[in-house]
Scaffold this motif. Sequence first.
Motif, PDB file in Angstrom:
ATOM      1  N   VAL A 172      10.701   4.358   3.365  1.00 23.42           N
ATOM      2  CA  VAL A 172      10.182   4.319   4.731  1.00 23.42           C
ATOM      3  C   VAL A 172       8.548   4.089   4.841  1.00 23.42           C
ATOM      4  O   VAL A 172       7.938   3.215   5.186  1.00 23.42           O
ATOM      5  N   ALA A 173       7.838   4.922   3.834  1.00 20.75           N
ATOM      6  CA  ALA A 173       6.550   5.077   3.895  1.00 20.75           C
ATOM      7  C   ALA A 173       5.944   3.799   3.153  1.00 20.75           C
ATOM      8  O   ALA A 173       4.942   3.059   3.787  1.00 20.75           O
ATOM      9  N   LYS A 174       6.417   3.206   2.161  1.00 23.83           N
ATOM     10  CA  LYS A 174       6.105   2.028   1.594  1.00 23.83           C
ATOM     11  C   LYS A 174       6.274   0.991   2.447  1.00 23.83           C
ATOM     12  O   LYS A 174       5.369  -0.084   2.379  1.00 23.83           O
ATOM     13  N   VAL A 175       7.188   0.610   3.200  1.00 22.33           N
ATOM     14  CA  VAL A 175       7.495  -0.308   4.163  1.00 22.33           C
ATOM     15  C   VAL A 175       6.283  -0.383   5.124  1.00 22.33           C
ATOM     16  O   VAL A 175       5.728  -1.266   5.572  1.00 22.33           O
ATOM     17  N   LYS A 176       5.947   0.830   5.823  1.00 26.00           N
ATOM     18  CA  LYS A 176       5.133   1.014   6.528  1.00 26.00           C
ATOM     19  C   LYS A 176       3.700   0.709   6.038  1.00 26.00           C
ATOM     20  O   LYS A 176       2.893   0.051   6.771  1.00 26.00           O
ATOM     21  N   GLU A 177       3.525   1.171   4.978  1.00 28.25           N
ATOM     22  CA  GLU A 177       2.222   0.812   4.125  1.00 28.25           C
ATOM     23  C   GLU A 177       1.768  -0.717   3.911  1.00 28.25           C
ATOM     24  O   GLU A 177       0.672  -1.479   4.185  1.00 28.25           O
ATOM     25  N   ALA A 178       3.205  -1.475   3.677  1.00 30.03           N
ATOM     26  CA  ALA A 178       3.045  -2.885   3.569  1.00 30.03           C
ATOM     27  C   ALA A 178       2.732  -3.494   4.987  1.00 30.03           C
ATOM     28  O   ALA A 178       2.043  -4.547   5.080  1.00 30.03           O
ATOM     29  N   LEU A 179       3.311  -2.933   5.921  1.00 33.35           N
ATOM     30  CA  LEU A 179       3.209  -3.738   7.310  1.00 33.35           C
ATOM     31  C   LEU A 179       1.783  -3.737   7.821  1.00 33.35           C
ATOM     32  O   LEU A 179       1.311  -4.452   8.595  1.00 33.35           O
ATOM     33  N   ALA A 180       1.109  -2.467   7.201  1.00 30.70           N
ATOM     34  CA  ALA A 180      -0.089  -2.154   7.840  1.00 30.70           C
ATOM     35  C   ALA A 180      -1.480  -2.934   7.330  1.00 30.70           C
ATOM     36  O   ALA A 180      -2.542  -2.754   7.596  1.00 30.70           O
ATOM     37  N   ASN A 181      -1.014  -3.253   5.989  1.00 32.99           N
ATOM     38  CA  ASN A 181      -2.133  -3.776   5.047  1.00 32.99           C
ATOM     39  C   ASN A 181      -1.918  -5.319   4.807  1.00 32.99           C
ATOM     40  O   ASN A 181      -0.936  -5.864   4.726  1.00 32.99           O
ATOM     41  N   GLU A 182      -2.979  -6.128   3.656  1.00 38.38           N
ATOM     42  CA  GLU A 182      -2.789  -7.155   3.482  1.00 38.38           C
ATOM     43  C   GLU A 182      -2.728  -7.077   1.848  1.00 38.38           C
ATOM     44  O   GLU A 182      -3.420  -6.209   1.239  1.00 38.38           O
ATOM     45  N   PRO A 183      -1.897  -7.937   1.177  1.00 38.57           N
ATOM     46  CA  PRO A 183      -1.882  -7.995  -0.114  1.00 38.57           C
ATOM     47  C   PRO A 183      -3.062  -8.396  -0.886  1.00 38.57           C
ATOM     48  O   PRO A 183      -3.823  -9.093  -0.335  1.00 38.57           O
ATOM     49  N   GLN A 184      -3.252  -7.819  -2.027  1.00 39.71           N
ATOM     50  CA  GLN A 184      -4.566  -8.236  -2.879  1.00 39.71           C
ATOM     51  C   GLN A 184      -4.336  -9.482  -3.492  1.00 39.71           C
ATOM     52  O   GLN A 184      -3.185  -9.802  -4.051  1.00 39.71           O
ATOM     53  N   PRO A 185      -5.360 -10.288  -3.728  1.00 37.52           N
ATOM     54  CA  PRO A 185      -5.259 -11.618  -4.453  1.00 37.52           C
ATOM     55  C   PRO A 185      -5.139 -11.342  -5.905  1.00 37.52           C
ATOM     56  O   PRO A 185      -5.582 -10.475  -6.527  1.00 37.52           O
ATOM     57  N   LEU A 186      -4.120 -12.189  -6.561  1.00 37.74           N
ATOM     58  CA  LEU A 186      -3.671 -11.926  -7.998  1.00 37.74           C
ATOM     59  C   LEU A 186      -5.245 -12.446  -8.972  1.00 37.74           C
ATOM     60  O   LEU A 186      -5.828 -13.300  -8.582  1.00 37.74           O
ATOM     61  N   THR A 187      -5.430 -11.661  -9.858  1.00 33.76           N
ATOM     62  CA  THR A 187      -6.613 -11.894 -10.991  1.00 33.76           C
ATOM     63  C   THR A 187      -5.957 -12.937 -11.900  1.00 33.76           C
ATOM     64  O   THR A 187      -4.831 -13.097 -11.878  1.00 33.76           O
TER      65      THR A 187
END
Length: 791
Positions: free
Chosen positions: A671-686
């Motif tokens: 549940v915590a990881k799902v909420k974290e993903a919903l609240a943030n934006e993914p980082q670009p790949l190097t």
Amino acid sequence: MDKGSQTTAAAAVATTTTSNSSAFSFISKGWREVRDSADADLQLMKDRANTFKNLAASFDREIENLIQSATPTFSVPAIRQSSEIDFMKKLQPKISEFRRVYSAPEISRRVMEKWGPRAKLGIDLSRIRSAIVAEVDETEEEDMYGIVEFNKFKKDRRARFTEEEQFGDWEPIRALKTRLREFEKKNASVEIFGGFKNSEFVEKVKSSLKAIIKEPQESKDVPPLDVPELLAYLVRQSGPFLDQLGVRRDLCDKIVESLCSKRKNQLVLRSLAEGEPPTVDSDKINDELDLRIASVLQSTGHCYEGGFWTDFVKHDVSDGKRHVAIVTTASLPWMTGTAVNPLFRAAYLAKSAKQKVTLLVPWLCRSDQELVYPNNLTFSSPEEQENYIRNWLEERTGFKADFNISFYPGKFSKERRSIIPAGDTSQFIPSKDTDICILEEPEHLNWYHHGKRWTDKFNHVVGIVHTNYLEYIKREKNGALQAFLVKHINNWVTRAYCHKVLRLSAATQDLPKSVICNVHGVNPKFLKIGEKVAEERELGQQAFSKGAYFLGKMVWAKGYKELIDLLAKHKNDLDGFKLDVYGNGEDAHEVQSTAKRLNLNLNFLKGRDHADDSLHGYKIFINPSVSDVLCTATAEALAMGKFVVCADHPSNEFFRSFPNCLTYKSSEDFVAKVKEALANEPQPLTPEQIYNLSWEAATQRFVEYSELDRVLNNEHNPAKAGSKIIAKSSSLPNLSEMVDGGLAFAHYCLTGNELLRLCTGAIPGTRDYDKQHCKDLHLLPPQVENPIYGW
């Protein structure tokens, strides 16, 4: 004849008799002295042999104590410390005494006094040989030139014998010189000496001396194996048996390292001499042990040509280019991992143009195609399906791959939900291409394999494990018992039919000859999607307009059970969370009805390609599956720049290094990881992360971990025919290989019985292909020899 003449003749005869008697007396006495000295030397050698025998017996007792004290929980460093230090303490005084005696100035006298009970003086054998050879050679010259050369012979010999430093103080030689001078003085008559010289007895003596003292050739003997080396090799070769008894591999390695401590010290000294760091790993010790045993076998003239089970008549590269055959258990348009990943592997191996590549895929009859291929897609001929495969591949890779596609007969099993080969699959690879073989899912391909052994037909066989069959089987009825049997069958067939096994992750069972490495890459199309998303975000545009989704074949084992359990348990914690689910499968109706009964906020949609435009806008990919070995969809979602929420499981080990991969260990953590993903934006790949996901990097890892680079660069290369690998493989018998050959023979006998095949779940009639396969693939009936494939 008058009386005076008779008297003269009698005197002459008497003189001759006396001379001959003196000559023989001289030879007899000199020979006795030489024989006594030789007896002393022989006694010396016997005493030395007894001394070394005692040392060997002492060493044997030390090794016996070591073995008797070994238990499954013993500590190897303690053994090394106690046994080796005690033995060296006992051996060091003897070595010191031995060196001291042999380094003394008057080596002969002191060695004889120390070791020989009857001997009083030492012997310099090289000087004896030089003296006798010179005597014999010059005696032969005198036979040709007579009295004139005899005088010269005497002068040269006297001059030579006056050089006291040549022979030192050896008493027998000095006595022999004195008697030779006395013999020369007494034999003033040339006729008497000449007659003696030309006698048959002297000729035999000379030939005997030549045979004894002929010039020895340079010794090329290799020192025999000592007890630690034999024990180390025995322990290492017994690894498979010890493994079955529960003895860990690392424990066997430590025992071998302890026994090879002498070899390890030599490697350290060699590294220091070459200016390298003094580090020696277990691989170097094993290689040195192999080469040591191979050199001993080669010194005896032995050449290992295979055993009772083994056939070494393999493909010889005549055109200078290697051949790689990839055999897999599925084919497009079935969108499964064993259909897609081997196809990309074939394309990127062929792209390097260093080797020829053939992809061997199953051909299904029309009735089976309707059960397997999506959207009612079927093919009337192998050529039609091949065109579909090549078009699909070229659309996604952007280049036209130059490799062959061949088909073997297969049948679909509804119970196992997989394709089972029919007949001997290895027959469908032409003899000219039987060089290197890659078995995608080696356990699956060989469960019911009844035909030529892969390792006999090919020079190098690599198996790649895709599926965690044990996890699937445990979910079935009587799953524990079935999993137990399948586990041992998988061990059996992979050991018998593969040289090397690659496991994509630690989620699979620990198979023989296996290493863990992800050798799968991502379709280049997904990497391009990720690059597009990164560009949009740099321009300030919204890259993701949707929330979360899950994609996978709709069967319970693919993570649907875990997904429904998590959402049902935390329905209130995830209030308002909506998840779109894409997939088709045998359990679709049951999965949907269960979600509806639990009132879960799931939106079920038909399965589609992960690269479909409709999936680009999702920001989060949910994958709760713990049955996967390495989820391809997870890698594709990361390549597209999305968040991935997945379980903390060995199958996801490769993805943990990516910042956008959020792993959870519990349902609350989910549940915590799902909420974290919903609240943030993914980082670009190097760039490094993009490369690690690519098929170029996956192919490089595959070549390295499968030892394909060693095979391609060393074997069948005339310039390296004398390499260590060739020397080892050509002369070193291997206990493990003989066991593997016996297992393969037993498997061949069992799979040849139709009743046993049916009892273990085989599809009826899969020992040979049927008439429909013969018609579709243009094959002769199985009982008729087919010259095309070299049956």
